[in-house]
Write an enzyme that holds these catalytic residues in place. Structure first.
Site, mmCIF file in Angstrom:
data_model
loop_
_atom_site.group_PDB
_atom_site.id
_atom_site.type_symbol
_atom_site.label_atom_id
_atom_site.label_comp_id
_atom_site.label_asym_id
_atom_site.label_seq_id
_atom_site.Cartn_x
_atom_site.Cartn_y
_atom_site.Cartn_z
ATOM 1 N N TYR A 467 56.622 89.185 66.632
ATOM 2 C CA TYR A 467 57.134 90.507 67.344
ATOM 3 C C TYR A 467 56.584 90.995 68.374
ATOM 4 C CZ TYR A 467 59.424 89.875 62.605
ATOM 5 O OH TYR A 467 60.095 89.320 61.552
ATOM 6 N N HIS A 468 56.035 90.175 69.264
ATOM 7 C CA HIS A 468 55.214 90.723 70.600
ATOM 8 C C HIS A 468 56.205 90.113 71.754
ATOM 9 C CE1 HIS A 468 51.304 90.844 67.715
ATOM 10 N NE2 HIS A 468 52.286 91.522 67.383
ATOM 11 N N PRO A 469 57.091 90.160 72.074
ATOM 12 C CA PRO A 469 57.855 90.005 73.194
ATOM 13 C C PRO A 469 57.648 90.845 74.730
ATOM 14 C CG PRO A 469 59.472 91.499 71.905
ATOM 15 C CD PRO A 469 58.445 91.311 71.089
#
Length: 552
Positions: A467-469
């Site tokens: 969850y690191h876009p």
């Protein structure tokens, strides 16, 4: 309605900008679609898996079918709440490695090297150094963002750190200090047993100043006249409304929604915009491109005896944890349980860490599902610098429709080599004497999976987003056609418009992205205000002296 500045998005960076602009005496309006952050499910650190899976707090995005992952759609949670993703994330605080920012500068983001950004990290931090043994000279102690560490009372945490030593890796007292590389304690954005989001750190003080207001609505586009941003159009209570900014409009809506808003406003690849019936204001082919993320696997072990957090994984146990937290903000509920970490290099010749570990004294997925009924523990592991790149684009010109998100995960052969290496290095760590009293057997991937093909199949079916876009409005030199913003965060080709959030990262940083996103907001605020930037730091990071010839 008029204001000095309009900020789109009350997330990690947007809240920081709002605070600094009001601190300077300006009137600020923040437009946020999400609601309040007062729910105990947000404020209780151990409940972190709940808000990121709730429609009330999360945009509910997912990727398109990923061609290299068997057509799986991967979740892409983004905070739809005051504080943005800092209100639904895992509360892990990682600055990134100094070399990450030196790379940014090399890629055209001049003024964003490690020497440039470290003073802004120090400005934002309120680092609780008491008893932690961290490096005070590298940390800030008077900033708005509270950073602490967990108690590490579970013996599995210290076993993980000891196993790293036994495997020949360095230890580090502070991976956010001089030396990221090694095994050691993990930093948390938690204070007094409660989540400390950017909403708490920045937005609420800005609101108390009387110079900041929040408008709830869905932004439909930026109002642009003769290549100059004048305000924001938004949808509220069934009708379109507008707000105008006398000075600037700042988009800080995430790596997914920031490019969406630019595209809806006519800023992006000209042919793509025309195909959606959108008038082209500025032909910027990089809008929505350069999408990056971190993937991770859970390497899970079954425990020999009841040592893990599984003892609380039943209705009575959860009730006890919740009650203890409600009454005293203490106990297991007061921690995100990510209390030990590691950053290591995958092989000789890699200058600085390219693998990250989160250790968790429970075998569980982010969605709260357990692989077994019983005691276990896991290491989240993944490579930091994948070569894979994806994109965000519009499905149509309808602002209410979710954008299309295609990460192209695992599209490079090197991705598969790196993940197989992660699995094998993690197995080696779990085989060290420190874990001998605790390890019963390997749950996942399982001892029977050993060959490259077997591990590839496991990776394809089980790898998950961390969850690191980031990266979809790349910051760079104005002469680079793929740059969306310049090094002062101004949108190239449109005046009085900026983007400042994780979307402007030229390249993903080591570790979790909340800290660098807030840093971007801090530094962008000085650019917006036209201030002299903070003096460069002279601190020099630790690099393994034998990195060219040894892996550890």
């Amino acid at each position: 309605m008029n204001t000095d500045y309009v900020i789109v998005g009350a997330g990690s960076a947007g809240c920081a900008i709002a605070f600094r602009l009001t601190e300077a005496g300006y009137k600020v309006t923040v437009i946020e679609f999400g609601g309040g952050d007062g729910s105990p499910l947000i404020q209780m650190p151990a409940a972190l898996s709940y808000p990121m899976n709730m429609q009330r707090f999360d945009w509910g995005y997912s990727s398109e079918p990923e061609p290299h992952l068997g057509g799986r759609k991967l979740a892409c949670p983004r905070g739809k709440v005051l504080g943005g993703s800092s209100s639904i994330n895992g509360m892990v605080y990682v600055r990134g490695h100094p070399k990450d920012f030196d790379k940014w500068a090399e890629m055209g983001a001049l003024g964003w090297s490690s020497a440039d950004v470290l003073p802004y990290y120090k400005r934002l931090e309120n680092w609780d150094s008491a008893g932690h043994g961290g490096e005070k000279s590298y940390r800030g102690t008077n900033g708005p963002l509270n950073i602490t560490r967990g108690a590490r009372v579970n013996p599995l945490n210290l076993a993980f750190e000891k196993a790293g030593q036994q495997a020949g890796y360095h230890t580090t007292l502070d991976y956010n200090g001089k030396q990221q590389e090694g095994f050691g304690p993990m930093d948390q954005t938690i204070k007094n047993g409660k989540r400390w989001s950017s909403a708490k750190a920045y937005l609420k003080p800005a609101l108390r100043s009387g110079k900041c207001q929040i408008i709830r609505g869905l932004v439909t586009k930026i109002i642009i006249n003769e290549k100059q941003a004048e305000g924001v159009e938004y949808f509220k209570n069934g009708k379109i409304e507008c707000i105008y900014a006398s000075r600037e409009v700042i988009i800080a809506a995430s790596a997914i929604n920031s490019p969406k808003i630019l595209l809806l406003s006519g800023i992006g690849p000209a042919e793509e915009l025309k195909s959606k019936g959108i008038e082209v204001i500025a032909d910027r082919p990089g809008v929505g491109k350069n999408l990056q993320d971190h993937l991770e696997l859970y390497i899970q072990m079954m425990a020999k005896y009841p040592v893990s957090l599984y003892k609380y994984w039943n209705p009575l146990g959860k009730a006890w944890v919740g009650l203890q937290w409600l009454l005293s903000k203490s106990g297991p509920g007061a921690s995100n349980q990510f209390e030990s970490a590691a950053f290591i290099r995958s092989k000789a010749g890699v200058e600085y860490p390219d693998i990250q570990y989160h250790f968790l004294p429970l075998a569980v997925r982010y969605d709260g599902k357990l692989p077994i009924k019983g005691h276990g523990f896991q290491a989240h592991v993944g490579p930091m610098r994948s070569k894979s790149r994806g994109y965000v684009d519009l499905r149509s010109n309808d602002p209410t429709e979710a954008p299309r998100i295609q990460f192209n995960y695992m599209s490079h052969d090197s991705d598969w080599v790196e993940f197989r290496n992660c699995i094998r290095l993690t197995r080696e760590i779990f085989s060290q004497p420190a874990f001998e009293p605790f390890v019963e057997t390997e749950i996942s991937p399982g001892d029977t999976l050993q060959s490259d093909d077997q591990l590839n199949n496991f990776i394809r079916d089980n790898v998950e987003s961390a969850y690191h876009p980031c990266g979809t409005c790349k910051m760079g030199d104005k002469t680079d056609r793929m740059s969306v913003v310049d090094p002062e965060t101004c949108v190239i080709g449109v005046d009085k418009l900026r983007v400042a959030d994780s979307s402007i990262f030229p390249q993903i940083t080591n570790g979790n992205l909340n800290a660098p996103s807030i840093m971007v907001g801090e530094k962008a605020s000085d650019h917006i205000l036209g201030r002299n930037l903070l003096p460069k730091s002279n601190d020099v990071p630790w690099i393994h002296p034998d990195w060219e010839t040894t892996q550890r």
